[in-house]
Design a protein around this motif. Structure first.
Motif, PDB file in Angstrom:
ATOM      1  N   ILE A 114      22.447  69.734  57.502  1.00  0.00           N
ATOM      2  CA  ILE A 114      22.274  71.183  57.529  1.00  0.00           C
ATOM      3  C   ILE A 114      22.792  71.770  56.232  1.00  0.00           C
ATOM      4  CG2 ILE A 114      22.926  73.323  58.739  1.00  0.00           C
ATOM      5  CD1 ILE A 114      23.526  70.236  60.675  1.00  0.00           C
ATOM      6  N   ILE A 115      22.109  72.787  55.721  1.00  0.00           N
ATOM      7  CA  ILE A 115      22.605  73.549  54.575  1.00  0.00           C
ATOM      8  C   ILE A 115      22.827  74.991  55.018  1.00  0.00           C
ATOM      9  CG2 ILE A 115      22.073  74.448  52.282  1.00  0.00           C
ATOM     10  CD1 ILE A 115      20.330  71.974  51.814  1.00  0.00           C
ATOM     11  N   ASP A 116      24.009  75.508  54.728  1.00  0.00           N
ATOM     12  CA  ASP A 116      24.343  76.911  55.006  1.00  0.00           C
ATOM     13  C   ASP A 116      24.457  77.635  53.669  1.00  0.00           C
ATOM     14  OD1 ASP A 116      25.343  79.347  55.867  1.00  0.00           O
ATOM     15  OD2 ASP A 116      27.346  78.571  56.335  1.00  0.00           O
ATOM     16  N   ILE A 117      23.552  78.569  53.415  1.00  0.00           N
ATOM     17  CA  ILE A 117      23.511  79.278  52.135  1.00  0.00           C
ATOM     18  C   ILE A 117      24.265  80.595  52.238  1.00  0.00           C
ATOM     19  CG2 ILE A 117      22.017  80.310  50.384  1.00  0.00           C
ATOM     20  CD1 ILE A 117      19.810  78.409  51.303  1.00  0.00           C
ATOM     21  N   GLY A 118      25.272  80.748  51.368  1.00  0.00           N
ATOM     22  CA  GLY A 118      26.121  81.941  51.415  1.00  0.00           C
ATOM     23  C   GLY A 118      27.136  81.807  52.530  1.00  0.00           C
ATOM     24  N   CYS A 119      27.982  80.795  52.429  1.00  0.00           N
ATOM     25  CA  CYS A 119      28.825  80.395  53.567  1.00  0.00           C
ATOM     26  C   CYS A 119      29.926  81.395  53.909  1.00  0.00           C
ATOM     27  CB  CYS A 119      29.423  79.018  53.325  1.00  0.00           C
ATOM     28  SG  CYS A 119      30.443  78.889  51.836  1.00  0.00           S
ATOM     29  N   GLY A 120      30.339  82.250  52.962  1.00  0.00           N
ATOM     30  CA  GLY A 120      31.373  83.233  53.275  1.00  0.00           C
ATOM     31  C   GLY A 120      32.667  82.584  53.735  1.00  0.00           C
ATOM     32  N   SER A 121      33.099  82.923  54.942  1.00  0.00           N
ATOM     33  CA  SER A 121      34.324  82.336  55.510  1.00  0.00           C
ATOM     34  C   SER A 121      34.098  80.921  56.021  1.00  0.00           C
ATOM     35  CB  SER A 121      34.843  83.207  56.652  1.00  0.00           C
ATOM     36  OG  SER A 121      33.916  83.201  57.730  1.00  0.00           O
ATOM     37  N   ASP A 141      27.995  78.557  48.284  1.00  0.00           N
ATOM     38  CA  ASP A 141      28.214  79.956  47.927  1.00  0.00           C
ATOM     39  C   ASP A 141      28.304  80.039  46.407  1.00  0.00           C
ATOM     40  OD1 ASP A 141      29.250  82.427  49.979  1.00  0.00           O
ATOM     41  OD2 ASP A 141      29.438  82.788  47.826  1.00  0.00           O
ATOM     42  N   ILE A 142      27.954  81.207  45.883  1.00  0.00           N
ATOM     43  CA  ILE A 142      27.989  81.393  44.435  1.00  0.00           C
ATOM     44  C   ILE A 142      29.369  81.816  43.950  1.00  0.00           C
ATOM     45  CG2 ILE A 142      27.322  83.853  44.471  1.00  0.00           C
ATOM     46  CD1 ILE A 142      25.517  83.224  42.035  1.00  0.00           C
ATOM     47  N   ASP A 143      30.223  82.257  44.878  1.00  0.00           N
ATOM     48  CA  ASP A 143      31.526  82.811  44.528  1.00  0.00           C
ATOM     49  C   ASP A 143      32.651  81.862  44.937  1.00  0.00           C
ATOM     50  OD1 ASP A 143      33.214  84.865  43.507  1.00  0.00           O
ATOM     51  OD2 ASP A 143      33.616  85.530  45.545  1.00  0.00           O
ATOM     52  N   TYR A 164      30.714  69.756  53.562  1.00  0.00           N
ATOM     53  CA  TYR A 164      30.805  69.578  52.120  1.00  0.00           C
ATOM     54  C   TYR A 164      30.592  70.924  51.437  1.00  0.00           C
ATOM     55  CZ  TYR A 164      30.526  64.652  53.238  1.00  0.00           C
ATOM     56  OH  TYR A 164      30.783  63.416  53.758  1.00  0.00           O
ATOM     57  N   ILE A 165      31.512  71.306  50.586  1.00  0.00           N
ATOM     58  CA  ILE A 165      31.533  72.640  49.992  1.00  0.00           C
ATOM     59  C   ILE A 165      31.105  72.548  48.533  1.00  0.00           C
ATOM     60  CG2 ILE A 165      33.048  74.588  49.440  1.00  0.00           C
ATOM     61  CD1 ILE A 165      34.770  73.481  51.894  1.00  0.00           C
ATOM     62  N   LYS A 166      30.152  73.394  48.160  1.00  0.00           N
ATOM     63  CA  LYS A 166      29.624  73.310  46.804  1.00  0.00           C
ATOM     64  C   LYS A 166      29.293  74.698  46.274  1.00  0.00           C
ATOM     65  CE  LYS A 166      26.211  70.824  44.003  1.00  0.00           C
ATOM     66  NZ  LYS A 166      27.216  70.148  43.173  1.00  0.00           N
ATOM     67  N   LYS A 167      29.660  74.951  45.020  1.00  0.00           N
ATOM     68  CA  LYS A 167      29.302  76.195  44.359  1.00  0.00           C
ATOM     69  C   LYS A 167      27.850  76.108  43.916  1.00  0.00           C
ATOM     70  CE  LYS A 167      31.145  79.576  41.110  1.00  0.00           C
ATOM     71  NZ  LYS A 167      32.287  79.906  40.232  1.00  0.00           N
ATOM     72  N   SER A 168      27.053  77.070  44.365  1.00  0.00           N
ATOM     73  CA  SER A 168      25.630  77.010  44.041  1.00  0.00           C
ATOM     74  C   SER A 168      25.008  78.395  44.144  1.00  0.00           C
ATOM     75  CB  SER A 168      24.906  76.053  44.999  1.00  0.00           C
ATOM     76  OG  SER A 168      23.538  75.960  44.683  1.00  0.00           O
ATOM     77  N   ASP A 169      24.134  78.691  43.224  1.00  0.00           N
ATOM     78  CA  ASP A 169      23.308  79.892  43.284  1.00  0.00           C
ATOM     79  C   ASP A 169      22.121  79.558  44.182  1.00  0.00           C
ATOM     80  OD1 ASP A 169      21.757  82.116  42.926  1.00  0.00           O
ATOM     81  OD2 ASP A 169      21.504  81.885  40.765  1.00  0.00           O
ATOM     82  N   LEU A 170      22.206  79.995  45.429  1.00  0.00           N
ATOM     83  CA  LEU A 170      21.271  79.571  46.472  1.00  0.00           C
ATOM     84  C   LEU A 170      21.217  78.040  46.490  1.00  0.00           C
ATOM     85  CD1 LEU A 170      18.499  82.317  46.109  1.00  0.00           C
ATOM     86  CD2 LEU A 170      20.592  82.349  47.473  1.00  0.00           C
ATOM     87  N   LEU A 171      20.032  77.428  46.280  1.00  0.00           N
ATOM     88  CA  LEU A 171      19.927  75.968  46.347  1.00  0.00           C
ATOM     89  C   LEU A 171      19.850  75.315  44.971  1.00  0.00           C
ATOM     90  CD1 LEU A 171      17.345  75.943  49.255  1.00  0.00           C
ATOM     91  CD2 LEU A 171      19.648  75.013  49.402  1.00  0.00           C
ATOM     92  N   LYS A 172      20.074  76.082  43.931  1.00  0.00           N
ATOM     93  CA  LYS A 172      19.793  75.601  42.579  1.00  0.00           C
ATOM     94  C   LYS A 172      20.690  74.462  42.115  1.00  0.00           C
ATOM     95  CE  LYS A 172      17.741  79.947  40.971  1.00  0.00           C
ATOM     96  NZ  LYS A 172      17.718  80.607  42.289  1.00  0.00           N
TER      97      LYS A 172
END
Length: 285
Positions: A114-121, A141-143, A164-172
């Motif tokens: 699963i991918i969660d885009i813009g995970c926030g908390s 998340d981008i931030d 798994y946590i990753k910094k990403s601009d959407l899926l880029k």
């Protein structure tokens, strides 16, 4: 001062500032580390002066509009406790409908990705991972602040080995080895029209991150971008799931149809408002 006396002072402060008076009991419960039933049974007990000062300081913050969740530093979502702070969107009950529908999809899928885009908390990622024990979730998340809070919440709820946590601009910024291998892409994206942000409640527009609220001029920017990018990563017959605004049903449906998604379903929240849209990607590119 007794619990009864300090609660009356707090409720008057909140009432005079048009804030819910029940927040006084919630904050006192937090300060005392006791439930509200305990407080009701011990109203004549004396409160420690240090705790009294901390309690009234929190009440003053609440009276000024700071969200209760940020004052407490934690909140419950889908039966789990989450750390929350400025810089992440506060988890809301409406989003539990999105998690519930995702878990229904995943029920019969073995070891889903699963991918969660813009995970926030991390509320969505962690609630799914916690309830679907063989799942692997990529929280994006981008931030940096949401990524750090998600990491802490994954540890808090013992799912850090599968989130798994990753910094990403959407899926880029995702790795190529996930292309065509993802069972579900989920997102509660920013979906407020830019011009409408000024009309939101003060405690939302003044405290919650604008990055997590603004969906561009028409509120649909992220639905368009995610629907397009997701096709590269979804398996054939993989799913995409969004939270939507109450009046965005047809607009988001058209976006999904335009990108080739099928079997589009829309679900309502407890208030009877359109809240979740889910579609299937039937053709893997």
């Amino acid at each position: 001062m007794t619990y009864f006396e300090v609660l009356n002072i707090a409720k008057d402060i909140l009432k005079n500032n048009n804030k819910p008076i029940q927040d006084a009991e919630i904050i006192l419960s937090y300060i005392l580390k006791k439930d509200r039933t305990y407080i009701h049974c011990h109203l004549n007990d004396k409160i420690d002066e240090t705790l009294e000062k901390s309690f009234l300081n929190m009440i003053k913050e609440r009276a000024l509009g700071r969200p209760l969740q940020y004052i407490l530093g934690e909140w419950e979502f889908y039966g789990l406790k989450f750390i929350v702070k400025e810089g992440v969107l506060i988890p809301r009950p409406d989003t539990e409908v999105l998690v519930e529908k995702c878990l229904e999809i995943l029920k019969n899928i073995k070891s889903p990705k699963i991918i969660d885009i813009g995970c926030g908390s991390g509320a969505i990622s962690i609630a799914i991972a916690y309830n679907k024990k063989d799942s692997t979730v990529y929280a994006l998340d981008i931030d940096s602040t949401p990524l750090e809070i998600t990491r802490l919440n994954a540890e808090k709820n013992n799912v850090q080995d599968r989130v798994y946590i990753k910094k990403s601009d959407l899926l880029k910024n995702l790795d190529d080895d996930l292309k065509g291998r993802v069972d579900l892409i989920v997102s509660n994206p920013p979906y407020i029209k830019e011009e409408e942000i000024k009309d939101l409640m003060d405690e939302v527009k003044n405290f919650e991150p604008k990055l997590a609220l603004s969906g561009g001029e028409d509120g649909l920017y992220f639905y368009r971008e995610i629907s397009k990018e997701a096709k590269v990563y979804l398996k054939k017959n993989g799913y995409i799931a969004f939270e939507i605004g109450y009046n965005q049903r047809m607009d988001v449906k058209k976006i999904l149809e335009g990108e080739g998604y099928k079997n589009i379903e829309i679900f309502k929240d407890l208030a009877g408002l359109d809240r979740v849209i889910i579609a299937k990607y039937v053709d893997n590119l």
